[in-house]
Design a protein around this motif. Structure first.
Motif, PDB file in Angstrom:
ATOM      1  N   ASP A 174      61.563   4.366  77.213  1.00  0.00           N
ATOM      2  CA  ASP A 174      60.187   4.506  76.738  1.00  0.00           C
ATOM      3  C   ASP A 174      59.375   3.324  77.254  1.00  0.00           C
ATOM      4  O   ASP A 174      59.917   2.236  77.487  1.00  0.00           O
ATOM      5  CB  ASP A 174      60.119   4.515  75.208  1.00  0.00           C
ATOM      6  CG  ASP A 174      60.714   5.775  74.605  1.00  0.00           C
ATOM      7  OD1 ASP A 174      60.725   6.817  75.284  1.00  0.00           O
ATOM      8  OD2 ASP A 174      61.172   5.708  73.448  1.00  0.00           O
ATOM      9  N   GLU A 175      58.077   3.522  77.418  1.00  0.00           N
ATOM     10  CA  GLU A 175      57.173   2.428  77.777  1.00  0.00           C
ATOM     11  C   GLU A 175      56.478   1.935  76.516  1.00  0.00           C
ATOM     12  O   GLU A 175      55.993   2.731  75.709  1.00  0.00           O
ATOM     13  CB  GLU A 175      56.143   2.897  78.802  1.00  0.00           C
ATOM     14  CG  GLU A 175      56.750   3.245  80.159  1.00  0.00           C
ATOM     15  CD  GLU A 175      55.712   3.721  81.153  1.00  0.00           C
ATOM     16  OE1 GLU A 175      54.555   3.971  80.728  1.00  0.00           O
ATOM     17  OE2 GLU A 175      56.040   3.844  82.342  1.00  0.00           O
ATOM     18  N   LEU A 176      56.437   0.613  76.357  1.00  0.00           N
ATOM     19  CA  LEU A 176      55.848  -0.005  75.178  1.00  0.00           C
ATOM     20  C   LEU A 176      54.551  -0.721  75.565  1.00  0.00           C
ATOM     21  O   LEU A 176      54.508  -1.459  76.557  1.00  0.00           O
ATOM     22  CB  LEU A 176      56.810  -1.023  74.569  1.00  0.00           C
ATOM     23  CG  LEU A 176      58.223  -0.532  74.256  1.00  0.00           C
ATOM     24  CD1 LEU A 176      59.081  -1.683  73.754  1.00  0.00           C
ATOM     25  CD2 LEU A 176      58.188   0.607  73.244  1.00  0.00           C
ATOM     26  N   ARG A 249      66.804   5.900  69.402  1.00  0.00           N
ATOM     27  CA  ARG A 249      65.412   5.838  69.849  1.00  0.00           C
ATOM     28  C   ARG A 249      64.461   5.908  68.660  1.00  0.00           C
ATOM     29  O   ARG A 249      63.546   5.081  68.528  1.00  0.00           O
ATOM     30  CB  ARG A 249      65.136   6.979  70.822  1.00  0.00           C
ATOM     31  CG  ARG A 249      63.674   7.180  71.145  1.00  0.00           C
ATOM     32  CD  ARG A 249      63.468   8.333  72.114  1.00  0.00           C
ATOM     33  NE  ARG A 249      63.281   7.868  73.464  1.00  0.00           N
ATOM     34  CZ  ARG A 249      63.728   8.472  74.557  1.00  0.00           C
ATOM     35  NH1 ARG A 249      64.444   9.577  74.442  1.00  0.00           N
ATOM     36  NH2 ARG A 249      63.481   7.978  75.747  1.00  0.00           N
ATOM     37  N   HIS A 253      61.997   2.848  67.302  1.00  0.00           N
ATOM     38  CA  HIS A 253      60.553   3.030  67.202  1.00  0.00           C
ATOM     39  C   HIS A 253      60.046   2.524  65.849  1.00  0.00           C
ATOM     40  O   HIS A 253      59.037   1.799  65.772  1.00  0.00           O
ATOM     41  CB  HIS A 253      60.183   4.502  67.355  1.00  0.00           C
ATOM     42  CG  HIS A 253      60.272   5.006  68.757  1.00  0.00           C
ATOM     43  ND1 HIS A 253      59.940   6.304  69.096  1.00  0.00           N
ATOM     44  CD2 HIS A 253      60.662   4.410  69.910  1.00  0.00           C
ATOM     45  CE1 HIS A 253      60.120   6.480  70.399  1.00  0.00           C
ATOM     46  NE2 HIS A 253      60.559   5.339  70.908  1.00  0.00           N
ATOM     47  N   ARG A 257      57.504  -0.723  64.899  1.00  0.00           N
ATOM     48  CA  ARG A 257      56.267  -0.566  64.130  1.00  0.00           C
ATOM     49  C   ARG A 257      56.260  -1.490  62.915  1.00  0.00           C
ATOM     50  O   ARG A 257      55.241  -2.117  62.589  1.00  0.00           O
ATOM     51  CB  ARG A 257      56.087   0.891  63.714  1.00  0.00           C
ATOM     52  CG  ARG A 257      55.832   1.831  64.880  1.00  0.00           C
ATOM     53  CD  ARG A 257      55.470   3.240  64.414  1.00  0.00           C
ATOM     54  NE  ARG A 257      55.214   4.119  65.541  1.00  0.00           N
ATOM     55  CZ  ARG A 257      56.092   4.967  66.056  1.00  0.00           C
ATOM     56  NH1 ARG A 257      57.318   5.062  65.513  1.00  0.00           N
ATOM     57  NH2 ARG A 257      55.781   5.732  67.085  1.00  0.00           N
ATOM     58  N   LEU A 273      50.621  -0.732  68.401  1.00  0.00           N
ATOM     59  CA  LEU A 273      51.737  -0.351  69.270  1.00  0.00           C
ATOM     60  C   LEU A 273      51.555   1.077  69.748  1.00  0.00           C
ATOM     61  O   LEU A 273      51.357   1.995  68.941  1.00  0.00           O
ATOM     62  CB  LEU A 273      53.067  -0.474  68.527  1.00  0.00           C
ATOM     63  CG  LEU A 273      54.314   0.106  69.217  1.00  0.00           C
ATOM     64  CD1 LEU A 273      54.569  -0.570  70.558  1.00  0.00           C
ATOM     65  CD2 LEU A 273      55.526   0.003  68.306  1.00  0.00           C
ATOM     66  N   SER A 274      51.613   1.264  71.065  1.00  0.00           N
ATOM     67  CA  SER A 274      51.607   2.603  71.661  1.00  0.00           C
ATOM     68  C   SER A 274      52.919   2.796  72.413  1.00  0.00           C
ATOM     69  O   SER A 274      53.319   1.934  73.207  1.00  0.00           O
ATOM     70  CB  SER A 274      50.426   2.749  72.624  1.00  0.00           C
ATOM     71  OG  SER A 274      50.504   3.965  73.341  1.00  0.00           O
ATOM     72  N   ILE A 275      53.606   3.910  72.143  1.00  0.00           N
ATOM     73  CA  ILE A 275      54.884   4.198  72.791  1.00  0.00           C
ATOM     74  C   ILE A 275      54.734   5.455  73.638  1.00  0.00           C
ATOM     75  O   ILE A 275      54.382   6.518  73.128  1.00  0.00           O
ATOM     76  CB  ILE A 275      56.012   4.400  71.763  1.00  0.00           C
ATOM     77  CG1 ILE A 275      56.179   3.141  70.905  1.00  0.00           C
ATOM     78  CG2 ILE A 275      57.319   4.741  72.471  1.00  0.00           C
ATOM     79  CD1 ILE A 275      57.200   3.291  69.788  1.00  0.00           C
TER      80      ILE A 275
END
Length: 368
Positions: A174-176, A249, A253, A257, A273-275
């Protein structure tokens, strides 16, 4: 009829980036047609070939190869070096496509029961990945898929050796993206500011402290547009997360958060935070893996037990729907490293790759 090696060299001369594989698909389609193998377009710039045998044709095996290239300027001296400036098959996808083509050519003359699909998949290198587009079209919905089989070239293994690992193998990714917002100002008047840079430093340390063998987090980009005497109102961080199961995963996440909320409260500012969801982890079906390893040994090849690999592959999407197997084919250390401008896999690996992939297709269909 073109040979697998000649097809590989033709594809290597004309590489195309993810979801732009128009000439690549046309070349593969012509080769399949000349070999008498039926095919149809899939996922816009992909090819789905089909061989139908006798008996119950609803039982199927899917053989998959990726076909996209990378934005790399080639620096090899081979006669078939890239003619598309700034684009190169630096990850061996041309080898994968050639091996799949060779396996289909061999299998079309074999008596077997069931259906064998040859999936030349586009866009492995670019999220959301071509596997998602293929599955969205549901081309295997009317079949009982016994196995989806994929492979990847591996310079850490010599030619003639195959690598296998049952269960967890390659990481999901995933991109953080973190955004820290506060009240900036004069760096000498700290009592009037909310220190976004200090919060960013704490966040980087906290995120990377979460690392373990099966959980990898890295921050690779930091943007704090202040100055020697200016604390900025906003700091942005970007990074990657690698895990080896969907359960991990989801849990990670939530951990991230919670961490953002806690640090934001402690620092008196806001941390968002955007995932961006990437590929799922590659998990190999244990029984398929055992059978493949035994089949490779019976055919006279040597095998290697692979370690967990934190890189990602969109092949993992198939494993969420069907029994799947992803293995490594040796191309030798002299090939260099994938994703570099001088990567040059040993073409002597192609016959071995063709042979094992064809054997696996027949075996998984129950045609010993």
């Amino acid at each position: 009829m073109i040979s697998p090696v000649a097809l590989r060299q033709q594809l290597h001369r004309h590489p195309e980036l993810s979801f732009e594989e128009h000439e690549t698909a046309a070349t593969i389609g012509r080769a399949l047609s000349e070999a008498g193998i039926a095919w149809q377009p899939v996922a816009h710039t992909g090819i789905l070939a089909k061989l139908e045998g006798r008996g119950d044709r609803k039982r199927a095996v899917v053989l998959r190869a990726d076909i996209d290239a990378l934005p790399i300027r080639e620096e090899t001296e081979v006669a078939w070096r890239s003619e598309n400036e700034g684009v190169m098959h630096a990850c061996g996808h041309d080898m994968h496509a050639a091996i799949l083509y060779g396996a289909l050519c061999r299998l079309k003359d074999e008596p077997f029961e069931g259906t064998i699909f040859g999936l030349f998949q586009p866009g492995e290198e670019l999220n959301p990945g071509g596997a998602k587009l293929v599955l969205d079209e549901a081309p295997f919905a009317d079949y009982e898929v016994m196995a989806v089989v994929g492979q990847h070239v591996e310079p850490d293994l010599e030619v003639g050796k195959f690598g296998f690992r049952a269960g967890k193998y390659m990481a999901g990714n995933d991109e953080l993206r973190f955004t820290i917002r506060g009240r900036g100002g004069h760096a000498a008047l700290r009592h009037r500011t909310q220190d976004t840079v200090r919060a960013a430093a704490r966040l980087i340390l906290a995120v990377t402290d979460l690392n373990s063998e099966e959980r990898i987090l890295s921050i690779g980009r930091v943007e704090a547009d202040g100055a020697t005497n200016v604390i900025p109102d906003e700091v942005r961080l970007e990074g990657t997360m690698r895990i080896f199961s969907e359960r991990d995963r989801e849990a990670l996440h939530q951990t991230l958060r919670t961490l953002c909320d806690r640090l934001g409260a402690e620092e008196g500012l806001e941390i968002g935070l955007s995932i961006s969801a990437g590929y799922p982890a590659v998990e190999n079906h244990p029984e398929l893996t055992l059978q493949a390893k035994e089949l490779a040994l019976e055919a006279g090849y040597s095998t290697h037990e692979l370690a967990l690999r934190p890189t990602s592959e969109d092949f993992g999407r198939y494993g969420l729907h069907y029994p799947s197997l992803f293995y490594r084919i040796g191309v030798g250390a002299a090939s260099g490293r994938p994703h570099t401008s001088r990567f040059n896999p040993d073409e002597r690996a192609i016959p071995a790759g063709v042979d094992l992939m064809a054997r696996l297709a027949l075996h998984f269909l129950g045609n010993k």
